[in-house]
Design a protein around this motif. Structure first.
Motif, mmCIF file in Angstrom:
data_model
loop_
_atom_site.group_PDB
_atom_site.id
_atom_site.type_symbol
_atom_site.label_atom_id
_atom_site.label_comp_id
_atom_site.label_asym_id
_atom_site.label_seq_id
_atom_site.Cartn_x
_atom_site.Cartn_y
_atom_site.Cartn_z
ATOM 1 N N LEU A 141 -4.458 -4.028 3.729
ATOM 2 C CA LEU A 141 -5.449 -2.968 3.572
ATOM 3 C C LEU A 141 -6.481 -3.304 2.497
ATOM 4 C CD1 LEU A 141 -3.191 0.219 3.780
ATOM 5 C CD2 LEU A 141 -5.076 -0.334 5.329
ATOM 6 N N HIS A 142 -6.069 -4.015 1.456
ATOM 7 C CA HIS A 142 -6.967 -4.318 0.352
ATOM 8 C C HIS A 142 -7.690 -5.656 0.512
ATOM 9 C CE1 HIS A 142 -4.817 -1.010 -1.534
ATOM 10 N NE2 HIS A 142 -5.749 -0.985 -2.464
ATOM 11 N N SER A 143 -7.431 -6.355 1.613
ATOM 12 C CA SER A 143 -8.098 -7.645 1.812
ATOM 13 C C SER A 143 -8.855 -7.650 3.140
ATOM 14 C CB SER A 143 -7.079 -8.791 1.729
ATOM 15 O OG SER A 143 -5.992 -8.585 2.626
ATOM 16 N N GLU A 144 -8.164 -8.100 4.206
ATOM 17 C CA GLU A 144 -8.883 -8.326 5.464
ATOM 18 C C GLU A 144 -9.158 -7.082 6.287
ATOM 19 O OE1 GLU A 144 -5.742 -10.411 8.215
ATOM 20 O OE2 GLU A 144 -5.196 -10.623 6.107
ATOM 21 N N ARG A 145 -8.464 -5.962 6.031
ATOM 22 C CA ARG A 145 -8.695 -4.761 6.837
ATOM 23 C C ARG A 145 -9.035 -3.547 5.962
ATOM 24 N NH1 ARG A 145 -7.717 -4.886 12.238
ATOM 25 N NH2 ARG A 145 -9.179 -3.146 12.081
ATOM 26 N N ARG A 146 -10.035 -3.731 5.124
ATOM 27 C CA ARG A 146 -10.492 -2.630 4.274
ATOM 28 C C ARG A 146 -11.103 -1.497 5.095
ATOM 29 N NH1 ARG A 146 -10.496 -3.523 -1.111
ATOM 30 N NH2 ARG A 146 -12.060 -1.886 -1.414
ATOM 31 N N ASP A 147 -11.460 -1.800 6.340
ATOM 32 C CA ASP A 147 -12.004 -0.763 7.216
ATOM 33 C C ASP A 147 -10.973 0.323 7.534
ATOM 34 O OD1 ASP A 147 -10.812 -3.048 8.698
ATOM 35 O OD2 ASP A 147 -11.154 -1.767 10.451
ATOM 36 N N LEU A 148 -9.693 0.040 7.268
ATOM 37 C CA LEU A 148 -8.637 1.007 7.563
ATOM 38 C C LEU A 148 -8.189 1.786 6.321
ATOM 39 C CD1 LEU A 148 -6.460 -1.324 9.844
ATOM 40 C CD2 LEU A 148 -8.088 0.433 10.588
ATOM 41 N N LEU A 149 -8.887 1.588 5.201
ATOM 42 C CA LEU A 149 -8.475 2.191 3.929
ATOM 43 C C LEU A 149 -8.763 3.681 3.814
ATOM 44 C CD1 LEU A 149 -9.525 -0.333 1.128
ATOM 45 C CD2 LEU A 149 -7.286 0.738 1.356
ATOM 46 N N SER A 150 -9.852 4.125 4.374
ATOM 47 C CA SER A 150 -10.420 5.422 3.995
ATOM 48 C C SER A 150 -9.492 6.607 4.235
ATOM 49 C CB SER A 150 -11.736 5.652 4.744
ATOM 50 O OG SER A 150 -11.513 5.624 6.155
ATOM 51 N N GLN A 151 -8.626 6.523 5.242
ATOM 52 C CA GLN A 151 -7.780 7.667 5.577
ATOM 53 C C GLN A 151 -6.484 7.714 4.776
ATOM 54 O OE1 GLN A 151 -7.700 8.493 9.781
ATOM 55 N NE2 GLN A 151 -5.769 9.599 9.677
ATOM 56 N N VAL A 152 -6.120 6.602 4.115
ATOM 57 C CA VAL A 152 -4.822 6.509 3.448
ATOM 58 C C VAL A 152 -4.814 7.357 2.175
ATOM 59 C CG1 VAL A 152 -3.103 4.980 2.425
ATOM 60 C CG2 VAL A 152 -4.458 4.191 4.368
ATOM 61 N N ARG A 153 -3.886 8.314 2.124
ATOM 62 C CA ARG A 153 -3.747 9.178 0.950
ATOM 63 C C ARG A 153 -2.913 8.522 -0.140
ATOM 64 N NH1 ARG A 153 -2.497 15.186 3.609
ATOM 65 N NH2 ARG A 153 -4.461 15.335 4.798
ATOM 66 N N GLY A 154 -1.952 7.685 0.259
ATOM 67 C CA GLY A 154 -1.069 7.035 -0.701
ATOM 68 C C GLY A 154 0.231 6.655 -0.035
ATOM 69 N N GLY A 155 1.208 6.265 -0.847
ATOM 70 C CA GLY A 155 2.473 5.848 -0.256
ATOM 71 C C GLY A 155 3.519 5.523 -1.296
ATOM 72 N N ALA A 156 4.544 4.814 -0.850
ATOM 73 C CA ALA A 156 5.676 4.458 -1.703
ATOM 74 C C ALA A 156 6.080 3.022 -1.428
ATOM 75 C CB ALA A 156 6.847 5.403 -1.442
ATOM 76 N N GLU A 157 6.490 2.321 -2.467
ATOM 77 C CA GLU A 157 6.889 0.914 -2.357
ATOM 78 C C GLU A 157 8.368 0.759 -2.684
ATOM 79 O OE1 GLU A 157 7.702 -2.864 -2.034
ATOM 80 O OE2 GLU A 157 5.689 -2.198 -1.439
ATOM 81 N N GLU A 158 9.049 -0.046 -1.887
ATOM 82 C CA GLU A 158 10.501 -0.160 -1.912
ATOM 83 C C GLU A 158 11.044 -1.151 -2.919
ATOM 84 O OE1 GLU A 158 14.573 0.086 -0.295
ATOM 85 O OE2 GLU A 158 12.849 1.426 -0.344
ATOM 86 N N THR A 159 10.357 -2.268 -3.149
ATOM 87 C CA THR A 159 11.024 -3.384 -3.807
ATOM 88 C C THR A 159 10.239 -3.978 -4.973
ATOM 89 O OG1 THR A 159 12.288 -5.401 -3.311
ATOM 90 C CG2 THR A 159 10.104 -5.219 -2.325
ATOM 91 N N THR A 160 10.951 -4.771 -5.783
ATOM 92 C CA THR A 160 10.378 -5.384 -6.979
ATOM 93 C C THR A 160 9.144 -6.209 -6.660
ATOM 94 O OG1 THR A 160 12.619 -5.523 -7.900
ATOM 95 C CG2 THR A 160 10.909 -6.841 -8.969
ATOM 96 N N THR A 161 9.231 -7.049 -5.647
ATOM 97 C CA THR A 161 8.124 -7.930 -5.295
ATOM 98 C C THR A 161 6.868 -7.127 -4.975
ATOM 99 O OG1 THR A 161 9.655 -9.598 -4.449
ATOM 100 C CG2 THR A 161 7.370 -9.737 -3.711
ATOM 101 N N GLY A 162 7.020 -6.068 -4.203
ATOM 102 C CA GLY A 162 5.873 -5.247 -3.857
ATOM 103 C C GLY A 162 5.259 -4.576 -5.068
#
Length: 419
Positions: free
Chosen positions: A136-157
């Motif tokens: 979402l933050h690199s090659e498909r920024r066109d899909l960003l606008s609708q995203v309200r937020g989210g949750a990340e599962e793991t240390t690496t993320g």
């Protein structure tokens, strides 16, 4: 919507076995069941689209169904090519969840499944390892606008998210579920500790007692792996780059040394660092004949497979999920599950009772973001303590365990500086 025609799965005929798997874990996830009951009544995600990228097996499938019960239109994909279970994918499609995932896809297919998941234009996301966020933050920024937020599962993320946040480039709030007490104390330690050895033991069918295990990294996952190795009768060596964690490993009763030295002694190696090349050329060159290498970090970069192959005169698969590398001098080194997460690529992952708490945190964190995304800012956020404590309380109640409460006098004493 016809989820069968919209989804990409291996074989819908596998669905009956997938349903059995999901039904089994549901019976052992009482905290998530309790949250599902509330979601069914309150519908916190009504009219919203949720995209999920997690290790796609039965416990994850049940989380997806809980989010769906909250009113969401759910699309799910895998977060690792070798952890996806095709029968579970088929079952989810029958349950009205869109799925883009197959076991062992090509790198191109795997990437396309992530992108197709995002092309549903989700309002909320659950990520594991940061793949959805990165795209979402690199090659498909066109899909960003609708995203309200989210949750990340793991240390690496979370490492990837914090790097974005530090640069001021994170475009929506993300809750660091991995950093919650009910995640790392139980999932990372007891879940990883048990499931790693489940995967290694079922794959190799070899004894652990009396052998030397090298645990690379002594975070919460490393602590669990080392503890379970000790319980199986192994001698345990820990390698670390953090002085404080190294002292902790020493005081927990383990030998501590650099990898250059530990590589000479290990019969089993388990990497749990979230970093790349922690076992590499100079380590392969001094390993014992028959050393077994495995990784429990998110990506398959902790064991340098390119350098291992370059040192080898031959390579073959000797047993499912075991590759044998014959080095120039005739020594053999074995790599499990292509260096991917051994507990999921060569096993079923964490126990259901453990993931009950983690996925309960995911569900309520997603609800928290949806309620507050306009006010909490575009940052990496901690799970609110009250949600963490609620999950622990639900767990105790499910276990039939009661604990004490402070009296009014005790509360007043703790809140005052005057005796």
């Amino acid at each position: 919507m016809n989820m069968v025609s919209e989804s990409i799965v291996k074989d819908m005929a596998l669905a009956p076995n997938g349903h059995l798997k999901i039904d089994w874990v549901k019976e052992h996830m009482p905290v998530l069941n309790r949250i599902r009951e509330r979601f069914e009544k309150e519908k916190p995600f009504a009219g919203l689209k949720v995209a999920i990228s997690l290790h796609l097996e039965a416990k994850t499938a049940y989380l997806a169904k809980v989010v769906q019960a909250g009113g969401a239109e759910v699309t799910i994909t895998g977060s690792n090519p070798l952890s996806t279970q095709d029968d579970v994918c088929a079952a989810l499609v029958e349950d009205g969840i869109r799925v883009f995932a197959k076991y062992n896809p090509s790198p191109e297919e795997y990437k396309s499944h992530l992108i197709k998941t995002l092309e549903t234009r989700p309002d909320l996301i659950i990520d594991d390892g940061g793949d959805l966020v990165t795209i979402l933050h690199s090659e498909r920024r066109d899909l960003l606008s609708q995203v309200r937020g989210g949750a990340e599962e793991t240390t690496t993320g979370i490492l990837r998210l914090k790097a974005l946040d530090k640069e001021g480039k994170l475009e929506f709030p993300m809750v660091a579920v991995n950093d919650a007490f009910c995640k790392y104390l139980f999932d990372n330690r007891y879940g990883t500790g048990q499931s790693v050895w489940d995967g290694i033991n079922r794959t190799t069918n070899l004894v652990v007692a009396g052998k030397t295990v090298v645990v690379v990294g002594y975070g919460w996952c490393g602590k669990g792996v080392a503890m379970r190795a000790k319980g199986l009768g192994a001698k345990v060596i820990v390698t670390e780059i953090d002085s404080i964690k190294a002292v902790e490993a020493y005081m927990d009763g383990f030998e501590v040394m650099p990898m250059s030295e530990a590589a000479k002694h290990g019969d089993y190696f388990v990497t749990v660092t979230g970093n790349r090349d922690v076992i590499r050329k100079e380590h392969f060159e001094v390993m014992k004949d028959g050393a077994i290498l495995s990784n429990a970090g998110h990506f398959d970069v902790e064991v340098n497979k390119v350098e291992l192959e370059a040192l080898s005169k031959s390579k073959r698969t000797v047993r499912k999920d075991i590759e044998e590398f014959v080095l120039a001098d005739g020594r053999k080194v074995y790599l499990l599950a292509e260096g991917r997460l051994v507990n999921l690529a060569a096993g079923d992952g964490h126990p259901a009772e453990i993931m009950d708490m983690t996925f309960a945190l995911q569900a309520v964190s997603l609800e928290h973001v949806n309620k507050n995304y306009e006010s909490i800012g575009k940052h990496v956020l901690n799970v609110p303590y009250e949600l963490d404590e609620m999950v622990a309380r639900y767990k105790l109640e499910a276990l039939g365990i009661s604990i004490d409460k402070l009296t009014d006098e005790q509360k007043a004493y703790l809140d005052s500086w005057v005796e």
